[in-house]
Design an enzyme around this catalytic site. Structure first.
Site, PDB file in Angstrom:
ATOM      1  N   LYS A 188       0.839  -1.211   0.000  1.00 53.93           N
ATOM      2  CA  LYS A 188       0.000   0.000   0.000  1.00 53.93           C
ATOM      3  C   LYS A 188       0.873   1.260   0.000  1.00 53.93           C
ATOM      4  O   LYS A 188       2.081   1.179   0.167  1.00 53.93           O
ATOM      5  CB  LYS A 188      -0.911  -0.006   1.231  1.00 53.93           C
ATOM      6  CG  LYS A 188      -1.656  -1.300   1.469  1.00 53.93           C
ATOM      7  CD  LYS A 188      -2.921  -1.418   0.650  1.00 53.93           C
ATOM      8  CE  LYS A 188      -3.603  -2.758   0.957  1.00 53.93           C
ATOM      9  NZ  LYS A 188      -4.830  -2.982   0.259  1.00 53.93           N
TER      10      LYS A 188
HETATM   11  C1  LIG Z   1      -5.611  -4.077   0.862  1.00 53.31           C
HETATM   12  C2  LIG Z   1      -7.079  -4.073   0.823  1.00 53.31           C
HETATM   13  C3  LIG Z   1      -7.848  -4.377   1.962  1.00 53.31           C
HETATM   14  C4  LIG Z   1      -7.280  -4.727   3.306  1.00 53.31           C
HETATM   15  O1  LIG Z   1      -6.286  -5.638   3.290  1.00 53.31           O
HETATM   16  P1  LIG Z   1      -5.526  -6.137   4.618  1.00 53.31           P
HETATM   17  O2  LIG Z   1      -4.496  -7.019   4.052  1.00 53.31           O
HETATM   18  O3  LIG Z   1      -6.542  -6.828   5.453  1.00 53.31           O
HETATM   19  O4  LIG Z   1      -4.984  -4.933   5.323  1.00 53.31           O
HETATM   20  C5  LIG Z   1      -9.223  -4.283   1.860  1.00 53.31           C
HETATM   21  N1  LIG Z   1      -9.817  -3.926   0.725  1.00 53.31           N
HETATM   22  C6  LIG Z   1      -9.130  -3.622  -0.393  1.00 53.31           C
HETATM   23  C7  LIG Z   1      -9.868  -3.200  -1.612  1.00 53.31           C
HETATM   24  C8  LIG Z   1      -7.727  -3.700  -0.379  1.00 53.31           C
HETATM   25  O5  LIG Z   1      -7.043  -3.428  -1.492  1.00 53.31           O
END
Ligand SMILES: *Cc1c(COP(=O)(O)O)cnc(C)c1O
Length: 398
Positions: A188
């Site tokens: 991210k």
């Molecule tokens: C990254 C992401 C999440 C959350 O991911 P985690 O690995 O649980 O932190 C949720 N929704 C979307 C659309 C994502 O890209």
């Protein structure tokens, strides 16, 4: 076929952790306070300030944040939640966690976000919320979702896990809905290793989430500074007021988050530069459709995803991705449709053809290497490799 250039591997994604974050994590490790401490509060304050939301609640993942919001809004069995089939699976799985039913609506081919007109048609007396995802960080249609949610008096839950730092007409992603969620997995915009953050102006919802993330304990004895050491709070640590989880973010992750948040604007600039390099380099390609961002949007790019023009098949796309990987250039197929995941098909009877735009788009997407430190030379190598792989497919057709 030889590689266009001999080169080192260019990964799909790579975290950018500076000495400042290393120092903050080491300071935390030496402090003796490894959970429920000052870093958590600092990180939460930064994210609240950035989004303009009154409350921020850090947790162990974006998925955990989504789960707690749905619980906090009392969504459960018999309820329907409208969402997109073109997303990471967590934005839909959270609906299943609380026993509710996901109702998918198809997307717009340009923004790749839900088609607002289809949302209105999907609303029934059982609809209890809308979960909107800013896919790949793009906030297109958020204004429309806000209006629909207001018109039908439904809470809008914003899965902003791909959009930390993006703003639309001056409003930050995460702040459009009743509550928003960010995720801090290593690919991210900012990372805490694993982690998430809920933002909301709703005090009751924030309190419920704070309680749920820490085994359903009452909020007061925990915040701030985990008042478990306070003589006035004897008994509070083992008093559980609701069904909770251990969804806490530990102090080392929060310390990373504090350092990363300080660099958010710098990170957004770096990612914009990489996106601009790709845009310029790929603009003239007749085989590719590039991301489409509205002029009122300031993007905080999550990934850079192009798609093959109409007519290319999933098999061709997959061979192109495999070919790029063979030449040490990262490439990904973001996202396979959620309703066509084996578990969703088996459990709920979804089948191909139900959401034709999402399905057609998802068969042709190619995520290109994207992180803060991609160089101009990297972009050249990636684009040349992509060109070669596409030409190879074009030749095989002719
Ligand atoms: C990254 C992401 C999440 C959350 O991911 P985690 O690995 O649980 O932190 C949720 N929704 C979307 C659309 C994502 O890209």
């Amino acid at each position: 076929m030889p590689a266009p250039h001999p080169h080192r591997e260019i990964p799909l994604s790579r975290p950018d952790v500076s000495d400042a974050e290393v120092a903050l994590v080491v300071e935390t490790l030496r402090s003796g306070r490894l959970s429920i401490g000052p870093m958590l509060e600092r990180f939460e304050k930064q994210v609240a300030a950035r989004t303009g939301c009154r409350h921020a609640v850090a947790c162990s993942s974006g998925t955990a944040g989504l789960h707690m919001i749905l619980r906090g809004l009392n969504i459960g069995p018999g309820d329907e939640v409208i969402t997109t089939p073109f997303s990471f699976i967590a934005s839909s799985n959270c609906i299943l966690f609380v026993g509710a039913t996901p109702v998918f609506v198809d997307i717009c081919p340009k923004s790749l976000n839900m088609d607002p007109a289809l949302i209105e048609r999907a609303i029934t007396p059982r609809t209890k919320a809308i979960i909107a995802v800013e896919v790949f960080g793009n906030p297109t249609w958020m204004d429309a979702y806000v209006q629909i949610a207001a018109k039908y008096e439904l809470p809008l839950i914003e899965d902003s896990c791909e959009a930390l730092g993006t703003s639309h007409k001056g409003r930050q992603c995460g702040a459009f809905g009743r509550a928003g969620v960010f995720g801090f997995y290593p690919n991210k915009q900012i990372t805490t290793g694993e982690g998430g953050m809920i933002v909301t102006d709703d005090q009751g919802l924030a309190d419920a989430c704070r309680s749920m993330r820490s085994q359903g304990r009452g909020v007061t004895p925990l915040e701030p500074e985990g008042g478990r050491h306070d003589p006035a709070n004897v008994g509070a640590w083992l008093r559980h007021e609701r069904l909770g989880y251990n969804y806490r973010m530990h102090e080392m992750s929060a310390a990373m988050g504090v350092g990363q948040m300080r660099r958010l604007d710098e990170i957004i600039k770096k990612r914009q530069r990489v996106a601009d390099l790709y845009m310029t380099r790929l603009m003239t390609s007749k085989s590719l459709i590039l991301p489409s961002i509205e002029p009122e949007t300031v993007m905080s790019w999550f990934v850079f995803v192009v798609r093959l023009a109409a007519g290319y098949t999933a098999e061709e796309r997959n061979r192109i991705i495999a070919g790029m990987r063979n030449h040490d250039v990262g490439a990904g197929d973001y996202f396979p449709c959620i309703h066509l995941q084996p578990f969703y098909q088996k459990e709920f009877g979804f089948r191909a053809g139900q959401f034709p735009i999402a399905e057609s788009v998802s068969q042709r997407t190619i995520a290109l290497p994207f992180y803060n430190t991609v160089t101009e030379r990297d972009v050249d190598i990636v684009c040349q490799t992509l060109d070669v792989m596409i030409s190879r497919e074009n030749l095989q057709r002719a």
